[in-house]
Design a protein around this motif. Structure first.
Motif, PDB file in Angstrom:
ATOM      1  N   SER A  86     -16.867  10.884   6.833  1.00  0.00           N
ATOM      2  CA  SER A  86     -17.926  10.737   8.038  1.00  0.00           C
ATOM      3  C   SER A  86     -18.601   9.355   7.629  1.00  0.00           C
ATOM      4  CB  SER A  86     -18.978  11.976   8.042  1.00  0.00           C
ATOM      5  OG  SER A  86     -18.485  13.123   8.200  1.00  0.00           O
ATOM      6  N   VAL A  87     -18.520   8.498   8.792  1.00  0.00           N
ATOM      7  CA  VAL A  87     -19.180   7.127   8.668  1.00  0.00           C
ATOM      8  C   VAL A  87     -19.813   6.791   9.967  1.00  0.00           C
ATOM      9  CG1 VAL A  87     -17.340   6.220   7.230  1.00  0.00           C
ATOM     10  CG2 VAL A  87     -17.134   6.186   9.528  1.00  0.00           C
ATOM     11  N   GLN A  88     -20.890   6.106   9.965  1.00  0.00           N
ATOM     12  CA  GLN A  88     -21.501   5.568  11.098  1.00  0.00           C
ATOM     13  C   GLN A  88     -20.710   4.677  11.911  1.00  0.00           C
ATOM     14  OE1 GLN A  88     -25.468   4.347   9.740  1.00  0.00           O
ATOM     15  NE2 GLN A  88     -26.180   6.330  10.299  1.00  0.00           N
ATOM     16  N   ALA A  89     -21.015   4.460  12.998  1.00  0.00           N
ATOM     17  CA  ALA A  89     -20.257   3.291  13.882  1.00  0.00           C
ATOM     18  C   ALA A  89     -20.226   2.010  13.363  1.00  0.00           C
ATOM     19  CB  ALA A  89     -20.724   3.246  15.228  1.00  0.00           C
ATOM     20  N   GLY A  90     -19.278   1.270  13.325  1.00  0.00           N
ATOM     21  CA  GLY A  90     -18.950  -0.146  12.698  1.00  0.00           C
ATOM     22  C   GLY A  90     -18.598   0.055  11.202  1.00  0.00           C
ATOM     23  N   GLY A  91     -18.469   1.319  10.793  1.00  0.00           N
ATOM     24  CA  GLY A  91     -18.162   1.452   9.115  1.00  0.00           C
ATOM     25  C   GLY A  91     -16.713   1.404   9.039  1.00  0.00           C
ATOM     26  N   SER A  92     -16.276   1.489   7.857  1.00  0.00           N
ATOM     27  CA  SER A  92     -14.557   1.553   7.560  1.00  0.00           C
ATOM     28  C   SER A  92     -14.316   2.634   6.745  1.00  0.00           C
ATOM     29  CB  SER A  92     -14.433   0.184   6.956  1.00  0.00           C
ATOM     30  OG  SER A  92     -14.746  -0.806   7.558  1.00  0.00           O
ATOM     31  N   LEU A  93     -13.010   3.189   6.995  1.00  0.00           N
ATOM     32  CA  LEU A  93     -12.414   4.046   6.175  1.00  0.00           C
ATOM     33  C   LEU A  93     -10.936   3.601   5.884  1.00  0.00           C
ATOM     34  CD1 LEU A  93     -13.711   7.365   7.898  1.00  0.00           C
ATOM     35  CD2 LEU A  93     -14.194   6.599   5.272  1.00  0.00           C
ATOM     36  N   ARG A  94     -10.461   4.182   4.671  1.00  0.00           N
ATOM     37  CA  ARG A  94      -8.862   3.814   4.223  1.00  0.00           C
ATOM     38  C   ARG A  94      -8.134   5.311   4.219  1.00  0.00           C
ATOM     39  NH1 ARG A  94      -5.973   1.377  -0.847  1.00  0.00           N
ATOM     40  NH2 ARG A  94      -4.195   0.066   0.281  1.00  0.00           N
ATOM     41  N   LEU A  95      -7.356   5.545   5.083  1.00  0.00           N
ATOM     42  CA  LEU A  95      -6.626   6.902   4.746  1.00  0.00           C
ATOM     43  C   LEU A  95      -5.432   6.511   4.061  1.00  0.00           C
ATOM     44  CD1 LEU A  95      -6.592   8.136   8.503  1.00  0.00           C
ATOM     45  CD2 LEU A  95      -8.172   8.181   6.355  1.00  0.00           C
ATOM     46  N   SER A  96      -4.880   7.269   3.225  1.00  0.00           N
ATOM     47  CA  SER A  96      -3.587   7.359   2.432  1.00  0.00           C
ATOM     48  C   SER A  96      -2.832   8.584   2.439  1.00  0.00           C
ATOM     49  CB  SER A  96      -3.924   7.102   0.943  1.00  0.00           C
ATOM     50  OG  SER A  96      -4.507   6.166   0.692  1.00  0.00           O
ATOM     51  N   CYS A  97      -1.581   8.323   2.660  1.00  0.00           N
ATOM     52  CA  CYS A  97      -0.445   9.645   2.697  1.00  0.00           C
ATOM     53  C   CYS A  97       0.641   9.349   1.944  1.00  0.00           C
ATOM     54  CB  CYS A  97      -0.124   9.586   4.393  1.00  0.00           C
ATOM     55  SG  CYS A  97       1.154  10.880   4.455  1.00  0.00           S
ATOM     56  N   ALA A  98       0.712  10.239   0.927  1.00  0.00           N
ATOM     57  CA  ALA A  98       1.823  10.019  -0.119  1.00  0.00           C
ATOM     58  C   ALA A  98       2.795  11.075   0.007  1.00  0.00           C
ATOM     59  CB  ALA A  98       1.116  10.270  -1.465  1.00  0.00           C
ATOM     60  N   ALA A  99       4.152  10.680   0.026  1.00  0.00           N
ATOM     61  CA  ALA A  99       5.030  11.658   0.282  1.00  0.00           C
ATOM     62  C   ALA A  99       5.722  11.787  -0.969  1.00  0.00           C
ATOM     63  CB  ALA A  99       6.182  10.786   0.959  1.00  0.00           C
ATOM     64  N   SER A 100       6.154  12.790  -1.338  1.00  0.00           N
ATOM     65  CA  SER A 100       6.852  13.549  -2.472  1.00  0.00           C
ATOM     66  C   SER A 100       8.162  14.460  -1.861  1.00  0.00           C
ATOM     67  CB  SER A 100       5.941  14.166  -3.363  1.00  0.00           C
ATOM     68  OG  SER A 100       5.417  15.408  -2.757  1.00  0.00           O
ATOM     69  N   GLY A 101       8.927  14.684  -2.925  1.00  0.00           N
ATOM     70  CA  GLY A 101      10.144  15.344  -2.734  1.00  0.00           C
ATOM     71  C   GLY A 101      11.121  14.583  -2.364  1.00  0.00           C
ATOM     72  N   SER A 102      12.086  14.954  -1.366  1.00  0.00           N
ATOM     73  CA  SER A 102      13.057  13.991  -0.981  1.00  0.00           C
ATOM     74  C   SER A 102      12.654  12.677  -0.278  1.00  0.00           C
ATOM     75  CB  SER A 102      14.343  14.815  -0.046  1.00  0.00           C
ATOM     76  OG  SER A 102      14.580  15.975  -0.751  1.00  0.00           O
ATOM     77  N   THR A 103      12.368  11.908  -0.943  1.00  0.00           N
ATOM     78  CA  THR A 103      11.711  10.618  -0.589  1.00  0.00           C
ATOM     79  C   THR A 103      12.717   9.446  -0.406  1.00  0.00           C
ATOM     80  OG1 THR A 103      10.881  10.003  -2.560  1.00  0.00           O
ATOM     81  CG2 THR A 103       9.217  11.087  -1.111  1.00  0.00           C
ATOM     82  N   SER A 104      14.029   9.596  -0.610  1.00  0.00           N
ATOM     83  CA  SER A 104      15.068   8.485  -0.503  1.00  0.00           C
ATOM     84  C   SER A 104      15.304   8.439   1.022  1.00  0.00           C
ATOM     85  CB  SER A 104      16.285   8.680  -1.389  1.00  0.00           C
ATOM     86  OG  SER A 104      16.850  10.172  -0.660  1.00  0.00           O
TER      87      SER A 104
END
Length: 115
Positions: A11-29
């Motif tokens: 949760s952030v206020q308007a004008g703020g920043s966030l960074r999302l990450s998504c890590a894959a595992s398993g059959s990642t080739s």
């Protein structure tokens, strides 16, 4: 199979920043496109940004100039840097990756922007 774990919502206020990450595992080739989608209550899931294996990007008009998608192929991770957030960016954000003809979705992470 590919498993996806998302992180970075909050949760952030308007004008703020966030960074999302998504890590894959398993059959990642041979992962190809990686992207972020979002779904607000009562709305359909929509594309936010997508990045190809080679680094080409595409963004929804509503986030152009504010959001940046990137990927680290060595870590099988895709990121979404979100700046100047607006209340209308409030949604559950999902990552999606493609491997050959299959698509895989993360569990979603909530982003809430207050005015």
């Amino acid at each position: 199979q590919v498993q996806l774990v998302e992180s970075g919502g909050g949760s952030v206020q308007a004008g703020g920043s966030l960074r999302l990450s998504c890590a894959a595992s398993g059959s990642t080739s041979s992962l190809s496109a990686m992207g972020w989608y979002r779904q607000a209550p009562g709305n359909q899931r929509e594309l936010v940004a997508i990045i190809s294996l080679g680094g080409s990007t595409n963004y929804a008009d509503s986030v152009k100039g504010r959001f940046t998608i990137s990927r680290d192929n060595a870590k099988n991770t895709v990121y979404l840097e979100m700046n100047n957030l607006k209340p209308e960016d409030t949604a559950v954000y999902y990552c999606k990756v493609t491997r050959f003809w299959s698509h895989y979705w993360g569990q979603g992470t909530q982003v809430t922007v207050s005015s």
